[in-house]
Design an enzyme around this catalytic site. Structure first.
Site, PDB file in Angstrom:
ATOM      1  N   ASP A  34     -15.290  61.314 -61.134  1.00 51.54           N
ATOM      2  CA  ASP A  34     -16.291  61.408 -60.340  1.00 51.54           C
ATOM      3  C   ASP A  34     -17.685  61.461 -60.832  1.00 51.54           C
ATOM      4  O   ASP A  34     -18.578  62.359 -60.372  1.00 51.54           O
ATOM      5  CB  ASP A  34     -16.058  62.367 -59.336  1.00 51.54           C
ATOM      6  CG  ASP A  34     -14.698  62.622 -58.727  1.00 51.54           C
ATOM      7  OD1 ASP A  34     -14.229  61.454 -58.532  1.00 51.54           O
ATOM      8  OD2 ASP A  34     -14.008  63.597 -58.456  1.00 51.54           O
ATOM      9  N   GLU A 208     -15.256  56.635 -49.471  1.00 50.87           N
ATOM     10  CA  GLU A 208     -15.660  57.737 -50.096  1.00 50.87           C
ATOM     11  C   GLU A 208     -16.868  57.834 -51.209  1.00 50.87           C
ATOM     12  O   GLU A 208     -17.009  56.510 -51.421  1.00 50.87           O
ATOM     13  CB  GLU A 208     -14.359  58.339 -50.674  1.00 50.87           C
ATOM     14  CG  GLU A 208     -13.712  57.793 -51.828  1.00 50.87           C
ATOM     15  CD  GLU A 208     -12.400  58.290 -52.348  1.00 50.87           C
ATOM     16  OE1 GLU A 208     -11.828  58.935 -51.602  1.00 50.87           O
ATOM     17  OE2 GLU A 208     -12.254  58.267 -53.610  1.00 50.87           O
TER      18      GLU A 208
END
Ligand SMILES: *[C@@H]1O[C@H](CO)[C@@H](O)[C@H](O)[C@H]1NC(C)=O
Ligand SMILES: *[C@@H]1O[C@H](CO)[C@@H](O)[C@H](O)[C@H]1NC(C)=O
Ligand SMILES: *[C@@H]1O[C@H](CO)[C@@H](O)[C@H](O)[C@H]1NC(C)=O
Ligand SMILES: *[C@@H]1O[C@H](CO)[C@@H](O)[C@H](O)[C@H]1NC(C)=O
Ligand SMILES: *[C@@H]1O[C@H](CO)[C@@H](O)[C@H](O)[C@H]1NC(C)=O
Ligand SMILES: *[C@@H]1O[C@H](CO)[C@@H](O)[C@H](O)[C@H]1NC(C)=O
Ligand SMILES: *[C@@H]1O[C@H](CO)[C@@H](O)[C@H](O)[C@H]1NC(C)=O
Length: 562
Positions: A34, A208
């Site tokens: 991420d 997302e």
């Protein structure tokens, strides 16, 4: 960059080559998922998820996008990150970075559990810093969801919170939501709206990781879709207003290695991208991907970089979404081979712990001490199986071809059968492969032991130390990691070559029992434990004198064939 072979451009390119250096993926090898990149002046920073590890949210720094060093951690105090009893893969997720109002801002969320019985939802927070080292206490944001982003609109100066959130708490259809946010209170000060549901049909897309960029009159929203595994991909939309309506780009997905088969290319799960413009007006994207080894990725999700071009008002990643190959440099293509890093040595001669070391979860007590050039552990009742804070220090595995060796401190006295000190290839409370020293089981004296775990099958091996005397220095424990296997071994004082006693397939360091997830990657641990009982007050003091990591060439092919 376009290669034009006039003499003057050649000189410029040579100059660039001598300043910058060839960039190879992954740019942050090992468990660094991420990634969120930000630039301020000539400094680039990347923040990554840290899950159950503490301190939380590592921040890496670079001046050239190629050479990265671990710079700081955003969450270094319990007030910022409360990881009490969190299972593997919960914890601190998916940061975003921004620079506005003269400060750096980091937003992220804490997921304490994903147990449906607990009904504890992820909570969104943000912190700020003027130097990327000292961070404020968190402000808790009002909406709940995951992957929060603070976007400061350069046109109006207003700040928005964008995140992946449910439509409501009953049908829980996840999409990208946003509102104008008060940085003081963390509350929405405008309507909370659904801004984009991504490109995948139905309600299974799981849009997302929203990351917003303003360019030439448009707000571009980059997201990840398809879940974090095989279907993970990068898509884009744009709008004239930060809260939409957003219109999907004409060439989605921008990046998706899975489109060429889930077991074809080595690089898989390409997604969760953030765009960045260099000081010279070039564009890049940081993103996460796995390197698959015969179908599993023991290092977890790593940080990659791709070149971005703008074509007809839309970003295009990696030459229009071409497959990401490990053998390809990140442009500009320069002279130079992939370098094998120098060995990493920690002899604990610094007064404080080096930042590469983590603990599991937020520590309640001090579990280690650095004294007289040695690392002393303060073992407690917990071990690596527990969802607590054992006396353990862990470091990311950063190469698929390396060794991790740790020399024990000598000690006087004997360890009982529940007193253990050792090292581990650690993925989770379920999967860790240990070698160490402890009291022999079902026999007197001390034994070297190894314990491997494969889907709840625990295999125990031991051999007597054959020394009734105190442990002298020089006993060294080894883990040899290759792409396909971990070997556990030891050398006694004076021995050159490790004796390997156990081998475990690397796929087990990418495995979770059913109903559990793997969002992390393999770590190497130093640990000591009383295994359910307090460390006897008469027991020896244990610890480590030196840790050495040696890296070998990583000859990993573009296609996952072994
Ligand atoms: C996204 O899906 C939700 C749930 O079906 C719906 O309420 C919302 O209007 C959609 N949002 C957009 C921007 O299309
Ligand atoms: C594997 O990926 C390549 C793209 O790099 C593609 O050309 C090829 O068709 C794929 N092979 C299979 C079996 O899907
Ligand atoms: C120790 O002995 C018990 C009882 O015989 C046995 O169940 C256990 O497997 C033994 N453990 C080891 C590591 O030998
Ligand atoms: C792990 O164990 C469970 C329960 O025994 C079993 O159902 C599952 O197939 C096993 N998985 C693997 C990969 O061995
Ligand atoms: C201790 O001695 C036994 C018997 O000779 C041998 O099998 C074992 O490997 C020895 N242990 C170590 C740690 O060398
Ligand atoms: C790992 O390193 C060893 C030793 O240098 C080398 O022989 C081997 O080919 C390497 N393996 C891979 C997959 O790169
Ligand atoms: C790759 O995985 C397959 C399926 O799990 C297994 O049968 C095979 O032995 C593995 N190959 C290697 C080289 O480990």
């Amino acid at each position: 960059m376009i290669l034009i072979s006039t003499p003057s451009t050649k000189i410029i390119l040579l100059l660039l080559a001598s300043v910058g250096q060839a960039i190879w993926n992954p740019i942050l090898p090992g468990f660094n998922p991420d990634p969120a990149i930000v630039r301020h002046d000539r400094d680039y920073f990347i923040a990554c998820s840290s899950f159950e590890y503490y301190p939380g949210i590592p921040i890496y720094h670079s001046n050239d996008l190629g050479t990265w060093t671990l710079y700081s951690h955003a969450a270094t105090r319990p007030e910022q990150l409360q990881l009490y009893g969190v299972p593997t893969t919960a914890g601190a997720w998916a940061p975003s970075l921004a620079y506005f109002e003269g400060k750096y801002w980091l937003s992220a969320m804490t997921r304490w559990t994903y147990d449906p019985v607990a009904k504890v939802w992820p909570r969104v927070w943000f912190i700020s810093s003027t130097d990327m080292v000292h961070w404020s206490d968190p402000t808790w944001a009002e909406p709940w969801g995951i992957d929060p982003e603070l976007f400061n609109d350069p046109v109006t100066g207003k700040t928005y919170l964008n995140l992946m959130a449910p439509n409501n708490n009953i049908d829980k259809i996840w999409g990208i939501y946003g509102c104008e946010l008060s940085l003081q209170s963390g509350k929405c000060i405008g309507p909370y709206v659904s801004t984009w549901n991504g490109t995948l049909p139905g309600t299974t897309g799981r849009p997302e990781g929203p990351k917003t960029t303003y360019k030439d009159g448009y707000y571009y929203m980059i997201i990840a879709e398809g879940g974090t595994d095989e279907q993970h991909r990068v898509t884009v939309s744009r709008s004239k207003h930060p809260l939409g309506p957003y219109q999907a780009g004409p060439h989605n997905p921008l990046l998706f290695n899975g489109q060429w088969g889930f077991s074809n290319l080595t690089v898989q799960s390409t997604g969760h991208a953030t765009l960045i413009e260099t000081a010279d007006g070039e564009w890049y994207a940081s993103y996460l991907a796995r390197r698959n080894v015969n179908g599993s990725s023991p290092l977890g999700r790593e940080t990659f970089l791709a070149k971005v071009e703008w074509v007809d008002g839309w970003p295009s990643i990696n030459h229009d979404g071409e497959p990401v190959l490990l053998s390809d440099q990140v442009p500009p293509v320069l002279e130079g081979q992939r370098q094998v890093p120098e060995p990493w040595v920690d002899d604990f001669s610094r007064p404080t712990l080096r930042p590469e070391w983590y603990q599991l979860r937020t520590p309640y007590t001090k579990n280690y001490e650095i004294l007289n050039d040695g690392l002393f552990l303060h073992p407690n009742v917990f071990n690596l199986d527990d969802r607590d804070v054992p006396a353990a220090l862990l470091k990311k595995q950063t190469s698929l071809n390396m060794s991790f060796s740790a020399e024990l401190l000598g000690f006087k006295g004997e360890l009982g059968p529940r007193n253990k000190v050792g090292i581990s290839a650690y993925l989770s409370e379920f999967q860790h492969q240990d070698i160490g020293l402890g009291g022999c089981i079902n026999a007197t004296g001390m034994c070297l032991y190894a314990e491997t775990r494969m889907n709840n099958t625990v295999d125990h091996w031991q051999t007597p130390l054959n020394s009734t005397e105190d442990i002298e220095s020089g006993l060294t424990l080894h883990i040899r990691a290759t792409p396909l296997a971990y070997q556990l071994g030891y050398t006694l004082q004076g021995e050159e070559k490790p004796t390997y006693v156990k081998e475990v397939s690397s796929k087990w360091q990418a495995f979770a029992p059913s109903d559990w997830l793997v969002f992390t990657g393999n770590m190497f641990a130093l640990f000591a434990t009383g295994e359910g009982q307090p460390w006897p007050y008469t027991a020896p003091t244990v610890g480590f004198a030196r840790v050495k990591e040696t890296y070998f060439e990583e000859d990993i092919a573009d296609y996952d064939r072994w």
